[in-house]
Write a protein that holds these residues in place. Structure first.
Motif, mmCIF file in Angstrom:
data_model
loop_
_atom_site.group_PDB
_atom_site.id
_atom_site.type_symbol
_atom_site.label_atom_id
_atom_site.label_comp_id
_atom_site.label_asym_id
_atom_site.label_seq_id
_atom_site.Cartn_x
_atom_site.Cartn_y
_atom_site.Cartn_z
ATOM 1 N N GLY A 39 0.811 -1.201 0.000
ATOM 2 C CA GLY A 39 0.000 0.000 0.000
ATOM 3 C C GLY A 39 0.848 1.256 0.000
ATOM 4 N N PRO A 40 0.267 2.389 -0.361
ATOM 5 C CA PRO A 40 1.035 3.626 -0.471
ATOM 6 C C PRO A 40 1.656 4.096 0.837
ATOM 7 C CG PRO A 40 -1.327 4.032 -0.761
ATOM 8 C CD PRO A 40 -1.148 2.561 -0.800
ATOM 9 N N ASP A 41 0.992 3.876 1.969
ATOM 10 C CA ASP A 41 1.571 4.294 3.247
ATOM 11 C C ASP A 41 2.840 3.504 3.559
ATOM 12 O OD1 ASP A 41 -0.325 6.252 3.807
ATOM 13 O OD2 ASP A 41 -1.659 4.846 4.843
ATOM 14 N N ALA A 67 2.811 16.494 -9.081
ATOM 15 C CA ALA A 67 3.183 15.545 -8.032
ATOM 16 C C ALA A 67 4.644 15.143 -8.100
ATOM 17 C CB ALA A 67 2.306 14.296 -8.117
ATOM 18 N N VAL A 68 5.261 15.273 -9.275
ATOM 19 C CA VAL A 68 6.678 14.944 -9.441
ATOM 20 C C VAL A 68 7.360 16.087 -10.173
ATOM 21 C CG1 VAL A 68 6.278 12.445 -9.455
ATOM 22 C CG2 VAL A 68 6.289 13.710 -11.616
ATOM 23 N N ASP A 69 8.677 16.119 -10.040
ATOM 24 C CA ASP A 69 9.474 17.161 -10.699
ATOM 25 C C ASP A 69 10.080 16.678 -12.008
ATOM 26 O OD1 ASP A 69 9.127 19.053 -8.552
ATOM 27 O OD2 ASP A 69 10.545 17.832 -7.397
ATOM 28 N N ALA A 116 4.900 12.659 -2.448
ATOM 29 C CA ALA A 116 4.564 13.702 -1.482
ATOM 30 C C ALA A 116 5.321 13.476 -0.182
ATOM 31 C CB ALA A 116 3.056 13.717 -1.228
ATOM 32 N N ALA A 117 5.425 12.218 0.254
ATOM 33 C CA ALA A 117 6.166 11.912 1.476
ATOM 34 C C ALA A 117 7.653 12.201 1.296
ATOM 35 C CB ALA A 117 5.943 10.450 1.860
ATOM 36 N N LEU A 118 8.191 11.871 0.127
ATOM 37 C CA LEU A 118 9.611 12.132 -0.126
ATOM 38 C C LEU A 118 9.901 13.624 -0.137
ATOM 39 C CD1 LEU A 118 10.241 9.435 -2.884
ATOM 40 C CD2 LEU A 118 11.221 9.461 -0.580
ATOM 41 N N ARG A 119 8.984 14.398 -0.664
ATOM 42 C CA ARG A 119 9.195 15.845 -0.724
ATOM 43 C C ARG A 119 9.288 16.454 0.669
ATOM 44 N NH1 ARG A 119 5.296 17.859 -5.726
ATOM 45 N NH2 ARG A 119 6.971 18.065 -7.274
ATOM 46 N N CYS A 156 10.404 4.148 1.570
ATOM 47 C CA CYS A 156 11.201 5.023 0.714
ATOM 48 C C CYS A 156 11.825 6.172 1.501
ATOM 49 C CB CYS A 156 10.344 5.566 -0.429
ATOM 50 S SG CYS A 156 9.874 4.294 -1.615
ATOM 51 N N VAL A 157 11.083 6.738 2.427
ATOM 52 C CA VAL A 157 11.639 7.799 3.277
ATOM 53 C C VAL A 157 12.755 7.236 4.140
ATOM 54 C CG1 VAL A 157 11.127 9.352 5.194
ATOM 55 C CG2 VAL A 157 9.563 9.223 3.240
ATOM 56 N N ARG A 158 12.577 6.014 4.641
ATOM 57 C CA ARG A 158 13.635 5.391 5.432
ATOM 58 C C ARG A 158 14.913 5.237 4.614
ATOM 59 N NH1 ARG A 158 16.599 1.396 5.800
ATOM 60 N NH2 ARG A 158 15.700 0.383 3.965
ATOM 61 N N GLN A 159 14.781 4.731 3.376
ATOM 62 C CA GLN A 159 15.955 4.574 2.517
ATOM 63 C C GLN A 159 16.630 5.917 2.248
ATOM 64 O OE1 GLN A 159 14.920 2.453 -1.094
ATOM 65 N NE2 GLN A 159 13.850 0.843 0.022
#
Length: 250
Positions: A143-145, A224-226, A194-197, A151-154
């Motif tokens: 799931g997205p959460d 949503a992306v760059d 969004a979480a990575l940003r 991904c944020v952890r990495q």
């Protein structure tokens, strides 16, 4: 780096699909397809190509005057010493590289690279004036959460939480979508990016999507992306030009 980081970043990772001669022919075609493109001419978009090591110098001569940047697919964690087969950030910078890819899922899977080593490589990139393209992504479809948390952890493990003010490109590439027939869903990508940003310096970092990325996705994802990290779809240089066209409308 010699050019500022554009508001949009489009990367092309060639992996080892093309041999040296094929790479140079492709670079020549790419130069012709994107030369004078307004998204590059006005500096709003950065286009970076990552060929294999042997092709870096010659490929750069074919595309540098087309406002296209060159980057490497890997970098040593150390700048010099008894490291047979490695290529240092010092050398990459000397031959004109501006970017380096770090942490791709294939480096993790095939060569056993973990977060600790990747963090050292990221620091080596910054130390030598290279912009790291840090790849993050969950291994299996979740799931997205859960995907966002992983991904944020990495990202934090690789950048050490010390990326503030340093140029950085974060490439979200869910491992299960790399080379697949379809990318992750747009809603999934939006949520994770969004979480990575929230974990990077918005002024210095860009968050892009890879993993079966293709023309048309920028319009679908909106802001949503760059940018995108293209793979085999970019073997047809017309696809790269099409993505640059999309950058103008974002």
């Amino acid at each position: 780096m010699s050019r500022p980081l554009g508001r949009r970043v489009i990367g092309v990772g060639l992996k080892m699909y093309l041999d040296h001669h094929d790479t140079l022919r492709w670079a020549h075609r790419l130069g012709g397809a994107v030369e004078g493109h307004p998204a590059l001419a006005d500096g709003s978009t950065t286009l970076v190509v990552l060929p294999t090591f042997p092709s870096l110098v010659e490929a750069r001569t074919l595309i540098a005057d087309k406002a296209v940047s060159i980057g490497a697919q890997n970098v040593a964690a150390d700048d010099r010493g008894a490291f047979t087969g490695e290529v240092s950030g010092v050398e990459l910078r000397q031959i004109g590289c501006e970017f380096v890819e770090i942490g791709h899922a294939e480096r993790r899977r095939h060569f056993g690279e973990g977060d600790e080593l990747l963090a050292r490589k990221c620091e080596a990139a910054w130390r030598n004036g290279l912009v790291p393209i840090v790849c993050v992504g969950e291994q299996v479809r979740v799931g997205p959460d859960a995907a966002a948390d992983e991904c944020v952890r990495q990202l934090r493990a690789i950048t050490g939480g010390g990326s503030s003010g340093k140029k950085l490109v974060v490439a979200y590439e869910p491992v299960w979508a790399i080379g697949a027939s379809r990318p992750a869903s747009n809603d999934h990508i939006r949520h994770v990016c969004a979480a990575l940003r929230t974990s990077v310096d918005a002024d210095a970092a860009r968050v892009i999507y890879g993993g079966s990325a293709r023309p048309g996705m920028l319009g679908e994802l909106g802001g949503a992306v760059d940018g995108l990290f293209l793979g085999r779809s970019a073997h047809d240089v017309r696809a790269v030009a099409a993505v640059l066209d999309e950058c103008l409308s974002q």
